[in-house]
Design a protein around this motif. Structure first.
Motif, PDB file in Angstrom:
ATOM      1  N   THR A   1       0.853  -1.191   0.000  1.00 56.58           N
ATOM      2  CA  THR A   1       0.000   0.000   0.000  1.00 56.58           C
ATOM      3  C   THR A   1       0.886   1.238   0.000  1.00 56.58           C
ATOM      4  OG1 THR A   1      -0.122   0.008   2.419  1.00 56.58           O
ATOM      5  CG2 THR A   1      -1.861  -1.178   1.215  1.00 56.58           C
ATOM      6  N   TRP A   2       0.328   2.329  -0.524  1.00 57.07           N
ATOM      7  CA  TRP A   2       1.123   3.543  -0.690  1.00 57.07           C
ATOM      8  C   TRP A   2       0.365   4.767  -0.200  1.00 57.07           C
ATOM      9  CZ3 TRP A   2       6.144   3.628  -2.503  1.00 57.07           C
ATOM     10  CH2 TRP A   2       6.623   2.442  -3.072  1.00 57.07           C
ATOM     11  N   SER A   3       1.129   5.744   0.292  1.00 60.92           N
ATOM     12  CA  SER A   3       0.600   7.065   0.642  1.00 60.92           C
ATOM     13  C   SER A   3       1.312   8.107  -0.193  1.00 60.92           C
ATOM     14  CB  SER A   3       0.810   7.358   2.137  1.00 60.92           C
ATOM     15  OG  SER A   3       0.152   6.398   2.941  1.00 60.92           O
ATOM     16  N   TYR A   4       0.580   9.171  -0.508  1.00 59.65           N
ATOM     17  CA  TYR A   4       1.135  10.228  -1.354  1.00 59.65           C
ATOM     18  C   TYR A   4       1.183  11.529  -0.566  1.00 59.65           C
ATOM     19  CZ  TYR A   4       1.437  13.702  -5.109  1.00 59.65           C
ATOM     20  OH  TYR A   4       1.809  14.764  -5.898  1.00 59.65           O
ATOM     21  N   PHE A   5       2.362  12.184  -0.604  1.00 56.82           N
ATOM     22  CA  PHE A   5       2.551  13.451   0.105  1.00 56.82           C
ATOM     23  C   PHE A   5       2.992  14.526  -0.883  1.00 56.82           C
ATOM     24  CE2 PHE A   5       3.904  10.073   3.178  1.00 56.82           C
ATOM     25  CZ  PHE A   5       2.745  10.101   3.951  1.00 56.82           C
ATOM     26  N   GLU A   6       2.584  15.769  -0.576  1.00 59.78           N
ATOM     27  CA  GLU A   6       2.905  16.893  -1.446  1.00 59.78           C
ATOM     28  C   GLU A   6       3.574  18.027  -0.670  1.00 59.78           C
ATOM     29  OE1 GLU A   6      -0.223  17.609  -4.703  1.00 59.78           O
ATOM     30  OE2 GLU A   6      -1.404  16.811  -3.033  1.00 59.78           O
ATOM     31  N   PRO A   7       4.695  17.766  -0.010  1.00 59.19           N
ATOM     32  CA  PRO A   7       5.378  18.878   0.661  1.00 59.19           C
ATOM     33  C   PRO A   7       5.800  19.936  -0.350  1.00 59.19           C
ATOM     34  CG  PRO A   7       6.777  16.918   0.570  1.00 59.19           C
ATOM     35  CD  PRO A   7       5.419  16.495   0.133  1.00 59.19           C
ATOM     36  N   ALA A   8       5.758  21.195   0.080  1.00 58.53           N
ATOM     37  CA  ALA A   8       5.970  22.310  -0.848  1.00 58.53           C
ATOM     38  C   ALA A   8       7.293  22.200  -1.595  1.00 58.53           C
ATOM     39  CB  ALA A   8       5.901  23.628  -0.073  1.00 58.53           C
ATOM     40  N   GLY A   9       8.337  21.767  -0.931  1.00 66.35           N
ATOM     41  CA  GLY A   9       9.637  21.717  -1.588  1.00 66.35           C
ATOM     42  C   GLY A   9       9.740  20.682  -2.689  1.00 66.35           C
ATOM     43  N   SER A  10       8.787  19.737  -2.728  1.00 65.26           N
ATOM     44  CA  SER A  10       8.862  18.642  -3.702  1.00 65.26           C
ATOM     45  C   SER A  10       7.913  18.830  -4.875  1.00 65.26           C
ATOM     46  CB  SER A  10       8.540  17.315  -3.013  1.00 65.26           C
ATOM     47  OG  SER A  10       7.171  17.270  -2.637  1.00 65.26           O
ATOM     48  N   ILE A  11       7.254  19.970  -4.972  1.00 67.62           N
ATOM     49  CA  ILE A  11       6.253  20.207  -6.008  1.00 67.62           C
ATOM     50  C   ILE A  11       6.661  21.418  -6.843  1.00 67.62           C
ATOM     51  CG2 ILE A  11       3.850  20.822  -6.482  1.00 67.62           C
ATOM     52  CD1 ILE A  11       4.070  18.042  -5.432  1.00 67.62           C
ATOM     53  N   GLY A  12       6.560  21.255  -8.169  1.00 69.88           N
ATOM     54  CA  GLY A  12       6.723  22.405  -9.041  1.00 69.88           C
ATOM     55  C   GLY A  12       8.050  22.448  -9.768  1.00 69.88           C
TER      56      GLY A  12
ATOM     57  N   ALA B   1       9.309  13.848  10.559  1.00 75.28           N
ATOM     58  CA  ALA B   1       9.515  12.961  11.709  1.00 75.28           C
ATOM     59  C   ALA B   1       8.304  12.070  11.960  1.00 75.28           C
ATOM     60  CB  ALA B   1       9.836  13.785  12.949  1.00 75.28           C
ATOM     61  N   ASP B   2       7.274  12.157  11.121  1.00 77.22           N
ATOM     62  CA  ASP B   2       6.052  11.386  11.340  1.00 77.22           C
ATOM     63  C   ASP B   2       5.624  10.617  10.093  1.00 77.22           C
ATOM     64  OD1 ASP B   2       5.279  13.510   9.798  1.00 77.22           O
ATOM     65  OD2 ASP B   2       3.929  14.385  11.295  1.00 77.22           O
ATOM     66  N   ASP B   3       6.604   9.981   9.450  1.00 78.19           N
ATOM     67  CA  ASP B   3       6.353   9.138   8.271  1.00 78.19           C
ATOM     68  C   ASP B   3       5.668   9.895   7.147  1.00 78.19           C
ATOM     69  OD1 ASP B   3       7.506   6.947   9.494  1.00 78.19           O
ATOM     70  OD2 ASP B   3       5.606   6.217  10.313  1.00 78.19           O
ATOM     71  N   GLY B   4       6.045  11.179   6.992  1.00 77.88           N
ATOM     72  CA  GLY B   4       5.586  11.945   5.847  1.00 77.88           C
ATOM     73  C   GLY B   4       4.317  12.735   6.042  1.00 77.88           C
ATOM     74  N   LEU B   5       3.663  12.625   7.202  1.00 76.98           N
ATOM     75  CA  LEU B   5       2.405  13.350   7.390  1.00 76.98           C
ATOM     76  C   LEU B   5       2.630  14.854   7.405  1.00 76.98           C
ATOM     77  CD1 LEU B   5       0.660  11.086  10.075  1.00 76.98           C
ATOM     78  CD2 LEU B   5       0.264  11.159   7.608  1.00 76.98           C
ATOM     79  N   THR B   6       3.697  15.289   8.054  1.00 78.22           N
ATOM     80  CA  THR B   6       4.052  16.716   8.042  1.00 78.22           C
ATOM     81  C   THR B   6       5.523  16.860   7.685  1.00 78.22           C
ATOM     82  OG1 THR B   6       4.594  16.693  10.412  1.00 78.22           O
ATOM     83  CG2 THR B   6       2.315  17.274   9.775  1.00 78.22           C
ATOM     84  N   TRP B   7       5.870  17.986   7.075  1.00 77.24           N
ATOM     85  CA  TRP B   7       7.229  18.219   6.599  1.00 77.24           C
ATOM     86  C   TRP B   7       7.714  19.597   7.056  1.00 77.24           C
ATOM     87  CZ3 TRP B   7       9.999  14.586   3.712  1.00 77.24           C
ATOM     88  CH2 TRP B   7       9.251  13.460   3.296  1.00 77.24           C
ATOM     89  N   GLU B   8       9.013  19.663   7.346  1.00 78.78           N
ATOM     90  CA  GLU B   8       9.657  20.920   7.749  1.00 78.78           C
ATOM     91  C   GLU B   8      10.826  21.202   6.827  1.00 78.78           C
ATOM     92  OE1 GLU B   8       8.443  22.780  10.043  1.00 78.78           O
ATOM     93  OE2 GLU B   8       7.024  21.362  10.949  1.00 78.78           O
ATOM     94  N   SER B   9      11.228  22.468   6.806  1.00 81.25           N
ATOM     95  CA  SER B   9      12.395  22.852   6.013  1.00 81.25           C
ATOM     96  C   SER B   9      13.313  23.799   6.773  1.00 81.25           C
ATOM     97  CB  SER B   9      11.949  23.521   4.710  1.00 81.25           C
ATOM     98  OG  SER B   9      11.187  24.682   4.984  1.00 81.25           O
ATOM     99  N   ASP B  10      13.056  23.999   8.122  1.00 82.00           N
ATOM    100  CA  ASP B  10      13.893  24.897   8.901  1.00 82.00           C
ATOM    101  C   ASP B  10      15.237  24.230   9.172  1.00 82.00           C
ATOM    102  OD1 ASP B  10      12.308  23.079  10.313  1.00 82.00           O
ATOM    103  OD2 ASP B  10      12.792  24.050  12.216  1.00 82.00           O
ATOM    104  N   LEU B  11      16.302  24.960   8.911  1.00 78.80           N
ATOM    105  CA  LEU B  11      17.671  24.461   9.062  1.00 78.80           C
ATOM    106  C   LEU B  11      18.443  25.401   9.961  1.00 78.80           C
ATOM    107  CD1 LEU B  11      18.309  23.367   5.386  1.00 78.80           C
ATOM    108  CD2 LEU B  11      17.840  21.887   7.336  1.00 78.80           C
ATOM    109  N   PRO B  12      19.590  24.994  10.484  1.00 71.94           N
ATOM    110  CA  PRO B  12      20.338  25.846  11.416  1.00 71.94           C
ATOM    111  C   PRO B  12      20.831  27.124  10.749  1.00 71.94           C
ATOM    112  CG  PRO B  12      21.639  23.948  10.746  1.00 71.94           C
ATOM    113  CD  PRO B  12      20.251  23.710  10.258  1.00 71.94           C
ATOM    114  N   PRO B  13      21.107  28.135  11.545  1.00 72.08           N
ATOM    115  CA  PRO B  13      21.612  29.404  10.978  1.00 72.08           C
ATOM    116  C   PRO B  13      22.838  29.170  10.104  1.00 72.08           C
ATOM    117  CG  PRO B  13      21.114  29.639  13.311  1.00 72.08           C
ATOM    118  CD  PRO B  13      20.981  28.181  12.996  1.00 72.08           C
TER     119      PRO B  13
END
Length: 803
Positions: free
Chosen positions: A324-335, A363-375
């Motif tokens: 089975t598969w789940s599909y995610f569309e985090p902003a950085g991976s689209i366009g 950190a939750d198997d793709g349900l939510t995505w972050e892009s914040d990185l260290p300074p």
């Protein structure tokens, strides 16, 4: 030129014969004159008798027998009590060279012949089809089956894709995938295709006379075709079991599965690449181009994009090995330019490098995505990731960017990196490469130690190439190459590079230097392109001596470090063969006995499937024979030699072969044989004489029909007893009941008019008949005394003379 002479290649049966006929017993002298005889036309309404005596093909549709005759198509009840004949009113031509049955459809190949340059040339007239028992007929005239030499000799059907196949003389092996509207050639070789397109028609490999479709296996269909130069096998693997993508972007593996990211889905194999299954649109993938793949703790991650413009199209995730598969569309991976190109996992967190979409993580198997990185990590584009152990409390995530190689320090329980280091590979005086790092990998050496590798892509005038470090990035060395690099892999101290021009290979010496800096080039390209070596190797998977190479043309696998390569050429079109087998005559044991293959058939035998072939010699060393193969054409048994066979039929263990030597019958799958050389009807007295050519045989259970040059033989007890049906043009009162002989003209040459001449007459009184035959000088040639009592008013056609 090897010519296939069935009925349709015989001269027309109209003309005059130089004999005199005297019916002494009836005292009716008459000069024998030509009648319409076998050349007479007939209509659909004439349903009381067999349409013609020459029958070259017989097919059973579950209700009727269908006959291909010299005068059209005949439909008959299984007991032979009713015949319906279809002639020029509904067919293109009336000499039928082949028949085929699919469900309720009847396919007929009409033809005719002409004398050209003193040779009898067969002409094809396309196809006529009916799906309502002949009430209406459709016409198809593909180029390959219409015109001089473009004659069809056999028709087959593939249920898997509803395709129609036809074996043609000059036209080659052709196929329709839209019920006859359009046709295409399936060529056995590039040279055969060129011969056809050049309109030479001289390549014997492309002259076909027989076709048989083998769907015995659940996952592979085979189309067998008999040609003037051996048997050709065209193999079609079920689409669910084959590699469908051409552009092999990425390779990765789980414990027992190899995964391949392509432009046509995510494919996987559990049997070393022999068979494949592919995840794509049917599994919820919104795009079929898989740009990257990764496995972490049994979970599978796949980046998606648009193949034409490399735009990002999201991320797919499976926690159960692809079920089975789940599909995610985090902003950085689209366009535009946000294509996911690499993944890494640290402490249960998945990181995705998305080109200009940046570095994102979940950190939750793709349900939510972050892009914040260290300074300080204000990097616009990420292209590669790798994980290395750090100190006791940290793990290192290396990221290749367009601005050099970066190191992120990760601690347990924290998804966002806590530290950042820029490696500055080009700061070392020994390195002068582009800052664009497209690949990172670590090589563990058997003697101990680790080598860190980076591949660089040309940017702003800087060079392609690769760098390596023995001290975790503190210092770097450069190795130059003339090729654009795409991937690298290792087997102990051996290094493999996937380049725009194939595979490069080298190894470390004990002092950590390369063999003179030279690289050995594996000729993977020859497996795909022959002499063309412009092969773009895109991805690598190395496991000991086994190396998998994904290319822009498919996949190549070597089990022995490059000594041999096995190509797995992708085939996205289910209509194109995945493999082709050529079987030729040779003097070796188990070889095909002759190259000219006039008939093919398939039957089930204990233990599997059997392919039968009728061969004819094209040289004195070859045999006219019947042969069969139980291993898909690899080896052949020859139960009968010195026979010209034309057709096969089967019922369980019973095998029937129509041949020039009679009807051959085996009751034990071909182990032993009997021959019916002639047929005599004990009721009507009609007979089909010995040496009569037998062209066709059809079977419906124990009912056996045999089509010959001179009539139809029928049995309802598997060949123990026979009836004989023959037809003739009746003598009419309008013709003054004049007798005639057929065929006309007649010759004792079996090549021109096989079989005897036959006298046709009607008795005006009851009695016996004597026939005197004279030559042009009025000298008696022979006297034929018929002792059978002939009834008055009855038309007879069963007195013959062999000349």
């Amino acid at each position: 030129m090897y010519q296939f002479n069935r009925m349709c290649c015989r001269p027309a049966r109209c003309g005059r014969v130089a004999v005199f006929l005297l019916l002494i017993g009836l005292l009716i002298p008459a000069l024998l004159v030509p009648q319409t005889g076998w050349c007479g036309l007939f209509s659909v309404q004439e349903a009381a008798k067999l349409g013609a005596n020459t029958i070259v093909d017989i097919k059973y549709d579950g209700e009727y027998f269908w006959l291909a005759t010299a005068k059209g198509v005949t439909r008959a009840t299984i007991d032979g009590s009713q015949f319906v004949n279809f002639g020029p009113e509904v067919l293109n031509e009336t000499e039928i060279s082949a028949l085929g049955i699919r469900d309720d459809e009847v396919w007929a190949a009409p033809s005719y012949s002409q004398i050209r340059s003193k040779q009898n040339v067969p002409y094809g007239a396309g196809f006529n089809t009916t799906d309502n028992d002949g009430t209406t007929w459709d016409t198809w005239t593909p180029t390959q089956a219409t015109g001089p030499g473009m004659i069809c000799y056999d028709i087959g059907f593939m249920d898997a894709d509803r395709s129609i196949w036809a074996a043609c003389f000059y036209g080659g092996l052709i196929r329709s995938q839209d019920d006859g509207f359009t046709w295409e050639n399936v060529f056995p070789s590039v040279s055969a295709a060129q011969d056809y397109f050049d309109e030479k028609y001289t390549d014997l490999n492309n002259r076909f006379f027989a076709v048989a479709v083998d769907e015995f296996s659940a996952d592979t269909q085979i189309v067998w075709a008999g040609s003037a130069k051996g048997v050709k096998g065209f193999f079609f693997i079920d689409p669910s079991l084959k590699l469908t993508g051409t552009y092999c972007q990425d390779l990765f593996r789980t414990a027992d599965t190899v995964w391949l990211a392509t432009e046509d889905g995510l494919s996987w194999s559990r049997d070393a690449g022999s068979t494949w299954r592919t995840y794509g649109v049917d599994e919820g993938f919104p795009s079929t181009f898989v740009s990257a793949g990764y496995v972490a703790d049994g979970a599978i991650w796949a980046g998606l994009g648009e193949f034409s413009n490399r735009d990002g199209a999201g991320i797919m995730y499976s926690a159960d090995g692809g079920q089975t598969w789940s599909y995610f569309e985090p902003a950085g991976s689209i366009g535009p330019d946000n294509l996911p190109v690499d993944f890494a996992e640290v402490n249960g967190v998945i990181y995705a490098a998305c080109s200009e979409g940046g570095l994102i993580y979940s950190a939750d198997d793709g349900l939510t995505w972050e892009s914040d990185l260290p300074p300080g990590a204000d990097i616009d584009a990420y292209y590669s990731l790798a994980v290395l152990p750090g100190d006791a409390d940290t793990t290192l995530l290396l990221a290749g960017t367009k601005e050099d190689l970066y190191e992120f320090r990760l601690t347990p329980g924290e998804a966002m990196p806590v530290g950042l280091v820029k490696y500055q590979i080009n700061a070392d005086g020994d390195v002068n490469l582009s800052d664009w790092v497209i690949k990172i990998s670590a090589q563990n050496l058997s003697g101990g130690g680790e080598v860190l590798w980076t591949l660089h892509r040309k940017l702003s005038g800087a060079r392609d190439g690769f760098a390596y470090s023995f001290d975790h990035g503190a210092t770097w060395s450069e190795l130059d190459t003339d090729y654009e690099l795409n991937d690298l892999g290792f087997a102990d101290s051996v290094i493999y590079l996937a380049t725009e021009d194939g595979i490069l290979k080298n190894r470390w010496l004990e002092d950590s230097t390369l063999f003179g800096g030279d690289w050995y080039r594996d000729e993977v390209g020859e497996e795909f392109l022959g002499d063309d070596d412009q092969l773009d190797a895109l991805s690598l998977l190395v496991s000991g001596d086994s190396v998998w190479v994904g290319t822009d043309l498919g996949l190549a696998i070597t089990p022995d470090s490059g000594a041999t390569w096995n190509p797995v050429v992708s085939n996205p079109s289910p209509g194109n063969p995945d493999d082709t087998l050529h079987v030729f005559y040779s003097t070796n044991e188990g070889a095909l006995p002759g190259n000219f293959v006039t008939a093919l058939a398939l039957t089930t035998v204990p233990g599997g499937q059997r392919l039968w072939a009728a061969t004819q010699q094209t040289s004195t060393s070859q045999d006219n024979a019947i042969a069969y193969s139980d291993d898909d054409g690899l080896s052949w048994e020859v139960p009968i030699k010195s026979v010209l066979a034309w057709n096969f039929a089967f019922n369980g263990a019973n095998v029937y072969v129509a041949s020039s030597s009679g009807l051959l019958i085996s009751r034990d799958y071909g182990a032993t044989w009997d021959t019916v050389a002639a047929f005599l009807d004990p009721v009507s007295g009609e007979e089909i004489l010995e040496d009569t050519e037998m062209y066709a045989v059809g079977v419906a259970g124990d009912v056996v029909w045999v089509g010959t040059e001179d009539g139809l033989a029928m049995s309802d007890d598997a060949g123990a007893n026979w009836r004989v049906l023959r037809t003739f043009e009746p003598i009419t009162e309008a013709d003054h009941f004049r007798p005639y002989v057929s065929p006309v003209p007649w010759s004792d040459s079996q090549r021109i008019t096989p079989g005897p001449m036959r006298f046709h007459f009607v008795s005006r009184v009851t009695g016996t008949v004597k026939i005197d035959i004279y030559d042009f000088a009025n000298r008696k040639v022979i006297e034929i005394n018929d002792v059978i009592q002939r009834e008055s008013g009855v038309q007879y056609d069963n007195i013959t003379w062999d000349g």
